[in-house]
Design a protein around this motif. Structure first.
Motif, PDB file in Angstrom:
ATOM      1  N   MET A  94     128.425  58.962  10.176  1.00  0.00           N
ATOM      2  CA  MET A  94     129.802  59.447  10.126  1.00  0.00           C
ATOM      3  C   MET A  94     129.996  60.704  10.967  1.00  0.00           C
ATOM      4  O   MET A  94     131.110  61.030  11.376  1.00  0.00           O
ATOM      5  CB  MET A  94     130.204  59.729   8.674  1.00  0.00           C
ATOM      6  N   ASP A  95     128.902  61.429  11.232  1.00  0.00           N
ATOM      7  CA  ASP A  95     129.025  62.655  12.028  1.00  0.00           C
ATOM      8  C   ASP A  95     128.983  62.389  13.533  1.00  0.00           C
ATOM      9  O   ASP A  95     128.999  63.335  14.339  1.00  0.00           O
ATOM     10  CB  ASP A  95     127.916  63.638  11.644  1.00  0.00           C
ATOM     11  N   SER A 133     124.054  60.044   7.968  1.00  0.00           N
ATOM     12  CA  SER A 133     124.091  60.830   9.207  1.00  0.00           C
ATOM     13  C   SER A 133     122.661  61.027   9.705  1.00  0.00           C
ATOM     14  O   SER A 133     121.694  60.866   8.960  1.00  0.00           O
ATOM     15  CB  SER A 133     124.736  62.194   8.950  1.00  0.00           C
ATOM     16  N   GLU A 187     128.634  60.191  -0.972  1.00  0.00           N
ATOM     17  CA  GLU A 187     129.905  59.463  -0.859  1.00  0.00           C
ATOM     18  C   GLU A 187     129.841  58.433   0.257  1.00  0.00           C
ATOM     19  O   GLU A 187     129.371  58.702   1.361  1.00  0.00           O
ATOM     20  CB  GLU A 187     131.043  60.448  -0.592  1.00  0.00           C
ATOM     21  N   ILE A 188     130.320  57.225  -0.035  1.00  0.00           N
ATOM     22  CA  ILE A 188     130.379  56.152   0.954  1.00  0.00           C
ATOM     23  C   ILE A 188     131.792  56.110   1.525  1.00  0.00           C
ATOM     24  O   ILE A 188     132.767  56.029   0.773  1.00  0.00           O
ATOM     25  CB  ILE A 188     130.012  54.791   0.327  1.00  0.00           C
ATOM     26  N   ALA A 189     131.900  56.207   2.828  1.00  0.00           N
ATOM     27  CA  ALA A 189     133.214  56.255   3.483  1.00  0.00           C
ATOM     28  C   ALA A 189     134.063  55.047   3.091  1.00  0.00           C
ATOM     29  O   ALA A 189     133.633  53.897   3.222  1.00  0.00           O
ATOM     30  CB  ALA A 189     133.032  56.301   4.998  1.00  0.00           C
ATOM     31  N   GLY A 190     135.251  55.321   2.590  1.00  0.00           N
ATOM     32  CA  GLY A 190     136.175  54.253   2.219  1.00  0.00           C
ATOM     33  C   GLY A 190     135.962  53.687   0.834  1.00  0.00           C
ATOM     34  O   GLY A 190     136.752  52.864   0.372  1.00  0.00           O
ATOM     35  N   GLU A 191     134.876  54.110   0.152  1.00  0.00           N
ATOM     36  CA  GLU A 191     134.581  53.541  -1.165  1.00  0.00           C
ATOM     37  C   GLU A 191     134.430  54.602  -2.247  1.00  0.00           C
ATOM     38  O   GLU A 191     134.553  54.305  -3.434  1.00  0.00           O
ATOM     39  CB  GLU A 191     133.308  52.686  -1.101  1.00  0.00           C
ATOM     40  N   LYS A 242     128.880  62.126   4.287  1.00  0.00           N
ATOM     41  CA  LYS A 242     129.361  60.786   3.950  1.00  0.00           C
ATOM     42  C   LYS A 242     128.485  59.724   4.614  1.00  0.00           C
ATOM     43  O   LYS A 242     127.968  59.923   5.712  1.00  0.00           O
ATOM     44  CB  LYS A 242     130.814  60.606   4.422  1.00  0.00           C
ATOM     45  N   LYS A 279     128.140  56.067   6.268  1.00  0.00           N
ATOM     46  CA  LYS A 279     128.946  55.090   6.995  1.00  0.00           C
ATOM     47  C   LYS A 279     128.673  53.686   6.443  1.00  0.00           C
ATOM     48  O   LYS A 279     127.522  53.287   6.284  1.00  0.00           O
ATOM     49  CB  LYS A 279     128.596  55.134   8.484  1.00  0.00           C
ATOM     50  N   ARG A 280     129.726  52.944   6.139  1.00  0.00           N
ATOM     51  CA  ARG A 280     129.587  51.593   5.601  1.00  0.00           C
ATOM     52  C   ARG A 280     129.754  50.562   6.710  1.00  0.00           C
ATOM     53  O   ARG A 280     130.754  50.567   7.427  1.00  0.00           O
ATOM     54  CB  ARG A 280     130.609  51.337   4.502  1.00  0.00           C
TER      55      ARG A 280
END
Length: 599
Positions: free
Chosen positions: A61-62, A112, A208-212, A92, A94-95
């Protein structure tokens, strides 16, 4: 693995890992692990390991890859990771979703890049502790172990122990349902009692999972530490099952295990042996009644102790004398052979259909674009699936059927762009694995590897002392790594080097095959990712891509052959620790390149 062991030595971590392994074997606990994890040497080793992975080019995500960390000095990198860990908060995740053979998609979490380095640093220190405590016959995500070893264990229990009833259990969504609190307790019980380390692992699990959002349970597939943690979870199951028969603690001393088992059969205990690969496992039993008892006992244990559910429609008891059981892409059955029954195995129908579909796609790709690259990728695919499938006793019949299903498409698509013939004087890479009697297509001057030319290869059981965390285990690794180079040749085929001729690609693979994967200067085995192909007479001095002008060298040896900077030469001499004979050979190569000798 050989290269990884060299890294351990270079960063001075071998003795540390050995010590952790031995202390854990003796049942000791560890409450000062954070200092080892955040040590300069361990962080640099983690970075080096991550850098050599294919996934190092994948962004989190970074938006960073490993290339963003190359500009750091060693001191800057170590300081950066240590500072992040002081008050650690994972970034975070990335999924992404990757396709499964069934057509579904498997969710992966990509941390990341800095979190990957941190996870690798943790894994390096935790793994020897866990390895010392893990059950002997779990084979997934563990050093030097493979699916073939799991199959070999099942074969042994069928052939030698005459256990012909199997309990198949399918855990419903295992990786998505691991209980976080229970996992931390299991790590504590296994001997990892550094509270700061456990707090950081807890934060990793709740990244934390992005979007979830923040997960309340599960270990994210794709995380570097996740496979080790999943084995920690199911090690409780392994030890519980083994403790009820195989490792049952008795007040009496027995001369041998078979004497102990003979006595245990007079009791009401359940005879059973577990074989596990990741979340896929089987319990082999002697009779139907015992197998039923194990089925219900395991179901309740998973539910009550590990907070995991099973899939009732996929979990069952199977009589191997009458029916087949699927395991890791193979079907296994106990077939009568004279006065006894032996394990016979095939590739599953699902796997065969998958291979046929993949074969069709690759043939169509060659027809669409008949290039050397596509031929090499096809051959790499054939070598890979054959190397995996050779453990099946009936593999020849299965691959003959697969070849037959592809025959018509091959003739229609490749008949006009290639010649169908028995290979005449094929290269070393072909002769190492295949006979000349099988007809195959020759395209772009290269022969397609024949699917039907395959024979069963007996699978050897895993030797329990075979571990990278002891001197004996490491010595064995260095001696036996080069015995089967098919996997490395497959990886070499898939590697891409731009602006190289067909002759170069073919001769490079053939040279590696002829040399049995060994460096032509040091004589040591080289994994594919560290193979460099050197022109003995350089191209700029009139050299060619012909076979006799190529040499297989380790990547770092190749750097020394061409290096002119004194600091670079000193750096790689320190890494490699070469003897006088190897340096003399390097100087011979340098002379051909019109370079000064190394003193």
């Amino acid at each position: 693995m050989q290269t990884q062991l060299r890294y351990w030595e270079y960063y001075g971590m071998t003795e540390t890992f050995d010590s952790l392994y031995e202390d854990s074997k003796e049942g000791k606990s560890f409450n000062r692990l954070y200092d080892i994890i955040t040590s300069r040497e361990n962080i640099l080793l983690a970075y080096r390991t991550i850098k050599t992975n294919k996934g190092s080019k994948t962004q989190g995500m970074d938006k960073r890859t490993i290339d963003d960390f190359r500009k750091f000095s060693e001191e800057q990198l170590v300081a950066f990771i240590q500072k992040r860990l002081e008050n650690y908060q994972p970034m975070k995740v990335k999924r992404v979703f990757i396709p499964k053979p069934s057509g579904d998609k498997r969710p992966l979490g990509i941390p990341s890049m800095s979190d990957r380095i941190i996870q690798q640093a943790f894994k390096q220190v935790l793994e020897p502790i866990c390895e010392a405590r893990f059950y002997n016959h779990s084979y997934g995500f563990r050093p030097l172990r493979s699916t073939h070893h799991a199959i070999a264990r099942v074969n042994y229990l069928i052939n030698k122990s005459e256990l012909h009833y199997v309990v198949d259990i399918d855990i419903k969504g295992f990786f998505d349902n691991v209980n976080h609190s229970l996992l931390i307790k299991q790590l504590w019980n296994i001997g990892i009692r550094d509270r700061k380390v456990l707090r950081i692992i807890s934060k990793m699990l709740k990244a934390e999972i992005a979007g979830e959002g923040i997960p309340s349970k599960g270990t994210p597939q794709g995380g570097i530490l996740s496979p080790l943690l999943s084995n920690v979870v199911l090690n409780d199951l392994d030890q519980w099952v083994a403790g009820q028969w195989e490792n049952f603690q008795s007040n009496y001393e027995y001369a041998a295990k078979y004497v102990k088992y003979k006595q245990l059969k007079q009791t009401n205990l359940k005879e059973g042996f577990i074989v596990r690969y990741a979340d896929d496992f089987k319990i082999l039993c002697r009779d139907w009644k015992t197998a039923q008892r194990w089925y219900h006992a395991v179901r309740l244990y998973l539910k009550d102790r590990l907070k995991l559910d099973i899939s009732p429609e996929k979990s069952k008891v199977i009589n191997l004398r009458k029916n087949k059981s699927d395991f890791l892409g193979f079907t296994i059955k106990a077939k009568r052979n004279g006065n006894k029954r032996v394990a016979i195995s095939n590739i599953t129908s699902k796997k065969q259909r998958q291979y046929v579909q993949e074969g069709k796609n690759r043939i169509k790709q060659i027809h669409k674009s008949p290039t050397a690259k596509n031929v090499i990728l096809y051959n790499s695919w054939v070598l890979g699936i054959q190397n995996y499938s050779k453990g099946a006793t009936h593999v020849y019949h299965d691959f003959k059927k697969i070849a037959w299903c592809l025959r018509e498409l091959q003739n229609n698509r490749l008949g006009r762009i290639g010649r169908y013939e028995c290979p005449m004087d094929p290269p070393q890479s072909y002769k190492r694995f295949y006979k000349n009697k099988y007809k195959t297509y020759k395209i772009c001057g290269m022969y397609l590897f024949p699917l039907a030319d395959i024979r069963h290869k007996s699978i050897m059981s895993f030797s329990q002392w075979h571990t990278p965390f002891t001197c004996k285990g490491r010595n064995h690794i260095f001696k036996t790594l080069s015995s089967d180079i098919a996997y490395e040749i497959k990886k070499l085929m898939e590697s891409s080097i731009p602006n190289r001729s067909v002759e170069y690609f073919d001769n490079r693979i053939s040279r590696y095959s002829m040399r049995k994967g060994k460096c032509e200067i040091t004589g040591e085995f080289i994994p594919a990712e560290f193979v460099h192909c050197h022109h003995y007479k350089p191209i700029n001095l009139g050299g060619t891509d012909e076979f006799r002008n190529l040499r297989i060298l380790h990547k770092y040896i190749h750097v020394l052959v061409h290096a002119s900077d004194t600091q670079t030469i000193f750096k790689y001499l320190k890494i490699l620790n070469l003897d006088d004979i190897a340096i003399k050979k390097i100087n011979e190569y340098r002379k051909k390149c019109n370079l000064e000798p190394i003193n």
